[in-house]
Design a protein around this motif. Structure first.
Motif, PDB file in Angstrom:
ATOM      1  N   GLY A   3      33.250   5.659 -36.141  1.00  0.00           N
ATOM      2  CA  GLY A   3      32.549   6.779 -36.763  1.00  0.00           C
ATOM      3  C   GLY A   3      31.451   6.346 -37.712  1.00  0.00           C
ATOM      4  N   ASP A   4      31.407   5.046 -38.099  1.00  0.00           N
ATOM      5  CA  ASP A   4      30.273   4.549 -38.878  1.00  0.00           C
ATOM      6  C   ASP A   4      28.991   4.758 -38.071  1.00  0.00           C
ATOM      7  OD1 ASP A   4      32.022   3.804 -40.821  1.00  0.00           O
ATOM      8  OD2 ASP A   4      31.881   1.642 -40.467  1.00  0.00           O
ATOM      9  N   ARG A   5      27.895   5.002 -38.764  1.00  0.00           N
ATOM     10  CA  ARG A   5      26.631   5.263 -38.080  1.00  0.00           C
ATOM     11  C   ARG A   5      25.527   4.394 -38.669  1.00  0.00           C
ATOM     12  NH1 ARG A   5      28.228  10.015 -39.937  1.00  0.00           N
ATOM     13  NH2 ARG A   5      26.394  10.129 -41.310  1.00  0.00           N
ATOM     14  N   PHE A   6      24.489   4.190 -37.860  1.00  0.00           N
ATOM     15  CA  PHE A   6      23.316   3.495 -38.382  1.00  0.00           C
ATOM     16  C   PHE A   6      22.064   4.002 -37.672  1.00  0.00           C
ATOM     17  CE2 PHE A   6      24.730   0.856 -34.824  1.00  0.00           C
ATOM     18  CZ  PHE A   6      23.548   0.622 -34.135  1.00  0.00           C
ATOM     19  N   ALA A   7      20.950   3.882 -38.381  1.00  0.00           N
ATOM     20  CA  ALA A   7      19.627   4.164 -37.819  1.00  0.00           C
ATOM     21  C   ALA A   7      18.754   2.961 -38.135  1.00  0.00           C
ATOM     22  CB  ALA A   7      19.034   5.433 -38.438  1.00  0.00           C
ATOM     23  N   VAL A   8      17.890   2.605 -37.188  1.00  0.00           N
ATOM     24  CA  VAL A   8      17.075   1.400 -37.364  1.00  0.00           C
ATOM     25  C   VAL A   8      15.690   1.624 -36.795  1.00  0.00           C
ATOM     26  CG1 VAL A   8      17.929   0.396 -35.196  1.00  0.00           C
ATOM     27  CG2 VAL A   8      16.959  -1.100 -36.961  1.00  0.00           C
ATOM     28  N   ILE A   9      14.707   1.069 -37.473  1.00  0.00           N
ATOM     29  CA  ILE A   9      13.320   1.044 -36.995  1.00  0.00           C
ATOM     30  C   ILE A   9      12.953  -0.433 -36.847  1.00  0.00           C
ATOM     31  CG2 ILE A   9      10.938   1.718 -37.453  1.00  0.00           C
ATOM     32  CD1 ILE A   9      12.007   3.856 -39.356  1.00  0.00           C
ATOM     33  N   TYR A  10      12.535  -0.820 -35.650  1.00  0.00           N
ATOM     34  CA  TYR A  10      12.209  -2.233 -35.432  1.00  0.00           C
ATOM     35  C   TYR A  10      10.936  -2.370 -34.602  1.00  0.00           C
ATOM     36  CZ  TYR A  10      14.511  -1.565 -30.868  1.00  0.00           C
ATOM     37  OH  TYR A  10      14.877  -1.105 -29.621  1.00  0.00           O
ATOM     38  N   GLU A  11      10.325  -3.544 -34.680  1.00  0.00           N
ATOM     39  CA  GLU A  11       9.077  -3.817 -33.977  1.00  0.00           C
ATOM     40  C   GLU A  11       9.352  -4.148 -32.511  1.00  0.00           C
ATOM     41  OE1 GLU A  11       6.606  -5.910 -37.654  1.00  0.00           O
ATOM     42  OE2 GLU A  11       7.894  -7.129 -36.360  1.00  0.00           O
ATOM     43  N   ALA A  12       8.505  -3.620 -31.635  1.00  0.00           N
ATOM     44  CA  ALA A  12       8.541  -3.974 -30.217  1.00  0.00           C
ATOM     45  C   ALA A  12       7.136  -4.428 -29.831  1.00  0.00           C
ATOM     46  CB  ALA A  12       8.984  -2.795 -29.366  1.00  0.00           C
ATOM     47  N   LYS A  13       7.039  -5.565 -29.153  1.00  0.00           N
ATOM     48  CA  LYS A  13       5.735  -6.147 -28.826  1.00  0.00           C
ATOM     49  C   LYS A  13       5.469  -5.985 -27.327  1.00  0.00           C
ATOM     50  CE  LYS A  13       6.175  -9.464 -32.606  1.00  0.00           C
ATOM     51  NZ  LYS A  13       6.182 -10.881 -33.010  1.00  0.00           N
ATOM     52  N   TYR A  14       4.289  -5.426 -27.014  1.00  0.00           N
ATOM     53  CA  TYR A  14       3.932  -5.106 -25.633  1.00  0.00           C
ATOM     54  C   TYR A  14       2.675  -5.863 -25.222  1.00  0.00           C
ATOM     55  CZ  TYR A  14       7.191  -1.193 -26.052  1.00  0.00           C
ATOM     56  OH  TYR A  14       8.313  -0.426 -26.240  1.00  0.00           O
ATOM     57  N   ASP A  15       2.653  -6.285 -23.966  1.00  0.00           N
ATOM     58  CA  ASP A  15       1.477  -6.913 -23.366  1.00  0.00           C
ATOM     59  C   ASP A  15       1.052  -6.053 -22.181  1.00  0.00           C
ATOM     60  OD1 ASP A  15      -0.546  -8.547 -22.521  1.00  0.00           O
ATOM     61  OD2 ASP A  15       0.747 -10.083 -21.639  1.00  0.00           O
ATOM     62  N   ASN A  16      -0.057  -5.313 -22.341  1.00  0.00           N
ATOM     63  CA  ASN A  16      -0.546  -4.406 -21.294  1.00  0.00           C
ATOM     64  C   ASN A  16       0.533  -3.428 -20.833  1.00  0.00           C
ATOM     65  OD1 ASN A  16      -3.249  -5.507 -21.005  1.00  0.00           O
ATOM     66  ND2 ASN A  16      -2.264  -7.314 -20.141  1.00  0.00           N
ATOM     67  N   GLY A  17       1.254  -2.877 -21.797  1.00  0.00           N
ATOM     68  CA  GLY A  17       2.264  -1.883 -21.483  1.00  0.00           C
ATOM     69  C   GLY A  17       3.617  -2.437 -21.120  1.00  0.00           C
ATOM     70  N   HIS A  18       3.759  -3.756 -20.994  1.00  0.00           N
ATOM     71  CA  HIS A  18       5.034  -4.373 -20.646  1.00  0.00           C
ATOM     72  C   HIS A  18       5.693  -4.915 -21.921  1.00  0.00           C
ATOM     73  CE1 HIS A  18       4.177  -4.170 -16.345  1.00  0.00           C
ATOM     74  NE2 HIS A  18       2.957  -4.621 -16.621  1.00  0.00           N
ATOM     75  N   LEU A  19       6.967  -4.576 -22.133  1.00  0.00           N
ATOM     76  CA  LEU A  19       7.699  -5.074 -23.290  1.00  0.00           C
ATOM     77  C   LEU A  19       7.897  -6.576 -23.158  1.00  0.00           C
ATOM     78  CD1 LEU A  19       9.298  -4.507 -25.897  1.00  0.00           C
ATOM     79  CD2 LEU A  19      11.327  -4.178 -24.467  1.00  0.00           C
ATOM     80  N   VAL A  20       7.386  -7.316 -24.148  1.00  0.00           N
ATOM     81  CA  VAL A  20       7.499  -8.781 -24.122  1.00  0.00           C
ATOM     82  C   VAL A  20       8.709  -9.236 -24.925  1.00  0.00           C
ATOM     83  CG1 VAL A  20       6.364 -10.953 -24.730  1.00  0.00           C
ATOM     84  CG2 VAL A  20       5.024  -9.055 -23.780  1.00  0.00           C
TER      85      VAL A  20
END
Length: 448
Positions: free
Chosen positions: A222-239
């Motif tokens: 029942g513990d909860r978490f929310a996270v904001i993290y960086e995602a790096k993309y190369d021409n629309g593809h997740l690297v």
């Protein structure tokens, strides 16, 4: 009786002509009222034929002046018609099949790709799913090509006046923030897997909140978490994914928050929304997973020397090769070999603190005297060199030259965010905290 019947018949006979006349009058009225309807039907039936028969047909010829075209429809310089084509490496691809699909047809480019030492990495590292894009002209001549060798390396081949050139470098990536939330059902990694959050982000969250939450024993269903993290993309593809930007973790009804701040020098640290550091000035232990095999004492029977001797540190049992992290920022005072310590490292920290790490199997690559290290950097690996009966780390904590118990000494307080960055941090913190609250609120609404 007969007279009566006769008189009735006469009455009936006298009424019949009037009745007939009335019926005849009704029929005429009905016929007359129906004439417009019949006329409409007739009109629909005959109008088309009648119209086509009476129209006169004639041919008219007229000259029309065409406007002048200022530019040719087809470019006289076909080489200027360059275009990009993007694709991905397929499982059964060869260099030839990939070049054909990208419409690269000039022999000069194909020969360069096969023979140039840098460009040949393309043929030797064809991995299914990796992105490739090429710019060619109308004749199929290669102008520029980019291929993702790895998550941190891109091969670029470009035609110049002196021929083709190849170079390898870091890709130009687009960074976007990803917002995710999840609920603990069994473990942190199970929750992040269910929410499609990378393991690297889960590990970062565990480190960020490690001073408040023991992720081995404190988690509850029942513990909860929310996270904001960086995602790096190369021409629309997740690297790959980068660092946690902000996070909120609710454990056993208590909520902890963290916001990342990167100062102008590029140093990253995590703080509460108010600006208090979430890092301890010192990590309590330089090992992630361990048990104490021998504690700090002024009198211990030495298993090798076979006599009583002070043990001015703690022994942390761990498998050979376990990573050793710097517990705080510092400078390498000594790295090398010393009698009973075997492979040993001395780190000098601020406030008169020195830490010692003995019996290492090896040192981190490039570690040298005078080198600066940051909290969490890997400095070496557990071993059993020197006077050791089994694999473990001998860890010492000295304050102004006096040995103290590393597990009991009061650790220095962490420094809050620097005053010159406080205004910028508060602006950033307010924005990220609002995003976390919105994310958490939407999740709770969905659960309800």
């Amino acid at each position: 009786m007969q007279q009566t019947e006769q008189s009735q018949k006469e009455v009936i006979l006298t009424q019949n002509p009037a009745l007939k006349e009335r019926k005849l009058r009704l029929r005429w009225l009905l016929a007359i009222s129906s004439l417009p309807l019949f006329g409409i039907i007739t009109a629909f039936g005959i109008a088309p034929q009648t119209a086509t028969q009476n129209i006169a047909i004639s041919t008219i010829v007229e000259n029309i002046a065409l406007p002048e075209i200022s530019a040719p429809l087809v470019s006289e310089n076909l080489e200027s018609q360059n275009y990009w084509q993007a694709d991905q490496v397929r499982r059964d691809d060869t260099l030839a099949s990939l070049m054909a699909r990208l419409n690269i047809q000039n022999d000069e480019a194909l020969e360069f790709l096969r023979r140039n030492p840098d460009a040949s990495a393309l043929a030797s590292q064809l991995r299914p799913g990796r992105a490739i894009q090429a710019q060619v002209n109308a004749d199929g001549a290669l102008l520029k090509l980019q291929y993702q060798l790895s998550s941190t390396s891109t091969l670029t081949i470009e035609r110049t006046d002196s021929g083709y050139q190849a170079k390898t470098g870091e890709p130009s990536l687009e960074v976007h923030n990803v917002l995710k939330t999840a609920e603990i059902r069994s473990s942190l990694f199970a929750a992040t897997d269910a929410a499609d959050i990378p393991d690297s982000i889960a590990i970062q969250m565990a480190e960020i909140f490690s001073s408040d939450i023991d992720f081995h024993s404190d988690l509850r269903k029942g513990d909860r978490f929310a996270v904001i993290y960086e995602a790096k993309y190369d021409n629309g593809h997740l690297v790959n994914t980068g660092q946690v930007v902000a996070a909120e973790f609710t454990n056993q009804g208590k909520t902890y928050k963290a916001v990342m701040y990167r100062d102008p020098a590029g140093k990253v640290a995590y703080y509460t929304p108010e600006g208090k550091s979430r890092h301890k000035s010192f990590l309590r232990s330089p090992l992630e997973f361990t048990r104490i095999s021998s504690g700090f004492t002024m009198g211990r029977f030495h298993p090798i020397l076979q006599r009583m001797r002070a043990h001015k540190g703690v022994d942390l049992a761990a498998p050979i090769g376990t990573r050793i992290k710097a517990p705080a920022d510092g400078v390498v005072k000594f790295v090398g070999v010393k009698s009973g310590y075997g492979n040993v490292i001395y780190l000098q920290h601020t406030g008169g603190v020195t830490t010692v790490y003995g019996h290492l199997s090896r040192f981190a690559s490039g570690l040298r005297n005078g080198m600066k290290v940051s909290q969490g950097d890997i400095i070496g690996f557990v071993g059993m060199t020197g006077m050791a009966t089994g694999p473990h780390l001998h860890y010492e904590f000295q304050l102004n030259g006096v040995h103290r118990d590393p597990l009991k000494v009061a650790l220095p307080a962490a420094q809050p965010i620097a005053p010159q960055y406080l205004s910028d941090f508060r602006t950033r913190s307010a924005n990220l905290t609002a995003q976390l609250q919105l994310l958490s609120a939407s999740t709770l609404a969905a659960l309800d």
